[in-house]
Design a protein around this motif. Structure first.
Motif, mmCIF file in Angstrom:
data_model
loop_
_atom_site.group_PDB
_atom_site.id
_atom_site.type_symbol
_atom_site.label_atom_id
_atom_site.label_comp_id
_atom_site.label_asym_id
_atom_site.label_seq_id
_atom_site.Cartn_x
_atom_site.Cartn_y
_atom_site.Cartn_z
ATOM 1 N N LEU A 237 6.228 33.688 96.591
ATOM 2 C CA LEU A 237 5.212 34.523 95.934
ATOM 3 C C LEU A 237 4.737 33.855 94.657
ATOM 4 O O LEU A 237 5.540 33.510 93.785
ATOM 5 C CB LEU A 237 5.794 35.902 95.605
ATOM 6 C CG LEU A 237 4.967 36.791 94.668
ATOM 7 C CD1 LEU A 237 3.664 37.219 95.342
ATOM 8 C CD2 LEU A 237 5.773 38.003 94.217
ATOM 9 N N LYS A 238 3.425 33.687 94.557
ATOM 10 C CA LYS A 238 2.792 33.266 93.310
ATOM 11 C C LYS A 238 1.947 34.443 92.833
ATOM 12 O O LYS A 238 1.074 34.913 93.560
ATOM 13 C CB LYS A 238 1.921 32.023 93.529
ATOM 14 C CG LYS A 238 2.686 30.802 94.017
ATOM 15 C CD LYS A 238 1.744 29.624 94.237
ATOM 16 C CE LYS A 238 2.494 28.378 94.670
ATOM 17 N NZ LYS A 238 3.027 28.522 96.040
ATOM 18 N N THR A 239 2.211 34.910 91.621
ATOM 19 C CA THR A 239 1.597 36.159 91.197
ATOM 20 C C THR A 239 1.152 36.128 89.750
ATOM 21 O O THR A 239 1.745 35.445 88.917
ATOM 22 C CB THR A 239 2.572 37.344 91.416
ATOM 23 O OG1 THR A 239 1.934 38.567 91.044
ATOM 24 C CG2 THR A 239 3.854 37.172 90.620
ATOM 25 N N PHE A 240 0.089 36.876 89.472
ATOM 26 C CA PHE A 240 -0.391 37.113 88.115
ATOM 27 C C PHE A 240 -0.397 38.618 87.873
ATOM 28 O O PHE A 240 -0.756 39.399 88.758
ATOM 29 C CB PHE A 240 -1.826 36.598 87.934
ATOM 30 C CG PHE A 240 -1.960 35.096 88.008
ATOM 31 C CD1 PHE A 240 -1.768 34.309 86.884
ATOM 32 C CD2 PHE A 240 -2.310 34.488 89.205
ATOM 33 C CE1 PHE A 240 -1.917 32.926 86.945
ATOM 34 C CE2 PHE A 240 -2.458 33.115 89.279
ATOM 35 C CZ PHE A 240 -2.259 32.327 88.137
ATOM 36 N N HIS A 241 -0.052 39.027 86.651
ATOM 37 C CA HIS A 241 -0.036 40.438 86.279
ATOM 38 C C HIS A 241 -0.999 40.672 85.119
ATOM 39 O O HIS A 241 -0.783 40.148 84.021
ATOM 40 C CB HIS A 241 1.364 40.882 85.843
ATOM 41 C CG HIS A 241 2.462 40.542 86.809
ATOM 42 N ND1 HIS A 241 2.352 40.772 88.156
ATOM 43 C CD2 HIS A 241 3.689 39.987 86.616
ATOM 44 C CE1 HIS A 241 3.483 40.396 88.756
ATOM 45 N NE2 HIS A 241 4.294 39.900 87.843
ATOM 46 N N LYS B 228 5.379 34.188 106.728
ATOM 47 C CA LYS B 228 6.690 34.673 107.162
ATOM 48 C C LYS B 228 7.524 35.226 105.998
ATOM 49 O O LYS B 228 8.752 35.231 106.047
ATOM 50 C CB LYS B 228 7.463 33.575 107.908
ATOM 51 C CG LYS B 228 6.771 33.107 109.177
ATOM 52 C CD LYS B 228 7.557 32.006 109.875
ATOM 53 C CE LYS B 228 6.950 31.647 111.221
ATOM 54 N NZ LYS B 228 5.531 31.316 111.202
ATOM 55 N N THR B 229 6.861 35.676 104.948
ATOM 56 C CA THR B 229 7.553 36.291 103.821
ATOM 57 C C THR B 229 6.761 37.528 103.392
ATOM 58 O O THR B 229 5.749 37.869 103.993
ATOM 59 C CB THR B 229 7.672 35.326 102.623
ATOM 60 O OG1 THR B 229 6.351 35.004 102.146
ATOM 61 C CG2 THR B 229 8.377 34.033 103.012
ATOM 62 N N GLY B 230 7.223 38.164 102.331
ATOM 63 C CA GLY B 230 6.487 39.306 101.815
ATOM 64 C C GLY B 230 7.396 40.271 101.087
ATOM 65 O O GLY B 230 8.548 39.961 100.760
ATOM 66 N N GLU C 161 4.964 45.106 102.775
ATOM 67 C CA GLU C 161 3.715 44.355 102.834
ATOM 68 C C GLU C 161 4.094 42.911 103.099
ATOM 69 O O GLU C 161 4.628 42.225 102.214
ATOM 70 C CB GLU C 161 2.926 44.481 101.518
ATOM 71 C CG GLU C 161 2.706 45.901 101.023
ATOM 72 C CD GLU C 161 1.766 46.711 101.885
ATOM 73 O OE1 GLU C 161 0.925 46.109 102.597
ATOM 74 O OE2 GLU C 161 1.849 47.957 101.860
ATOM 75 N N MET C 162 3.848 42.421 104.324
ATOM 76 C CA MET C 162 4.296 41.100 104.747
ATOM 77 C C MET C 162 3.115 40.254 105.215
ATOM 78 O O MET C 162 2.126 40.781 105.742
ATOM 79 C CB MET C 162 5.308 41.233 105.893
ATOM 80 C CG MET C 162 6.466 42.186 105.612
ATOM 81 S SD MET C 162 7.613 41.615 104.335
ATOM 82 C CE MET C 162 8.387 40.226 105.199
#
Length: 271
Positions: free
Chosen positions: A26-30, A59-61, A111-112
């Motif tokens: 997961l690459k995420t911004f908040h 294949k992740t989530g 949520e995948m």
């Protein structure tokens, strides 16, 4: 000075100043405080509580977990996202799809990523005006064609005109908070105006430019838009940037594409 002439106030939120994390899968911004990121200056805005721009590897989530007392919607930018929940809903969402879960008294969901490509989506939360609502689920689809150089209303308060409470229906998904969300794909050189509602109290808006050209933790690049409002001058946003707006009712905002590529823009209007 009349309300319509009162100055608009802007506060720019640069993409690289957002909370961010790279977990590999997961690459995420908040935009607002979330998980391990906390900034009291950016914890919410009106009923808007979360804007996370997520990229999830194949294949992740997000495995099955619970929520209550939030309204959570996902705006899919690219790839495919599979939603499963404790109400029995199972759906594969693609570009242009929006799903909204009013978690109310409590739901569990996952949520995948679906398929063999990364999914890029925005996870957005709002705080409902009522507590202990029954959990509900809605899906909507909005094509690139209808969003081209046009503000498309994709989320709106449940009692607003043109809002259906059906699980799948044309028009915006219903939300139990004073929040309306518009989406557009603005062509180079094109401009769009948005007039804030003529409400009794001052209005708020948040404008976000989706980071469509690729994951970037440094200074924003890619598509660029300028936002103009009476007395506020002009603010220039690039991909991942956001803009806080406060204004009197009935004020006009002008959003212009000043870059070379199409800009995917979300505009939240709030009480």
């Amino acid at each position: 000075m009349s309300a319509a002439q009162a100055p608009v106030k802007f506060a720019l939120r640069h993409s690289q100043e957002r909370g961010q994390a790279n977990h590999g899968w997961l690459k995420t911004f908040h935009t607002f405080s979330f998980a391990d990121y906390f900034d009291p200056a950016h914890s919410d805005f009106g009923s808007l509580r979360v804007i996370n721009e997520d990229r999830v590897e194949p294949k992740t989530g997000f495995g099955t977990h619970g929520h209550r007392e939030f309204e959570i919607f996902s705006y899919v930018v690219s790839g495919e996202l599979q939603h499963n929940d404790s109400m029995g809903n199972m759906e594969v969402l693609k570009r242009g799809d929006l799903q909204m879960t009013s978690t109310g008294t409590g739901i569990r969901h996952s949520e995948m990523t679906h398929g063999d490509k990364q999914v890029h989506f925005l996870q957005i939360w709002s705080k409902p005006s009522q507590s202990r609502l029954p959990p509900t689920y809605y899906t909507r689809h909005f094509s690139d064609t209808e969003k081209k150089d046009n503000w498309v209303r994709i989320v709106a308060p449940v009692n607003a005109p043109g809002v259906s409470s059906e699980r799948e229906a044309p028009g915006p998904a219903p939300v139990h908070s004073p929040l309306t969300l518009y989406a557009s794909l603005i062509s180079p050189g094109a401009s769009l105006s948005h007039v804030l509602a003529d409400a009794p109290a001052n209005r708020r808006a948040y404008i976000h430019v989706v980071q469509t050209s690729g994951y970037n933790t440094k200074e924003s690049k890619g598509a660029a838009v300028s936002v103009a409002g009476t007395g506020a001058g002009e603010a220039v946003l690039r991909e991942g940037d956001g803009l806080y707006v406060t204004a009197a009712p009935g004020q006009e905002l002008k959003v212009s594409n000043v870059g070379e590529g199409v800009a995917e823009v979300l505009l939240f209007e709030l009480d």
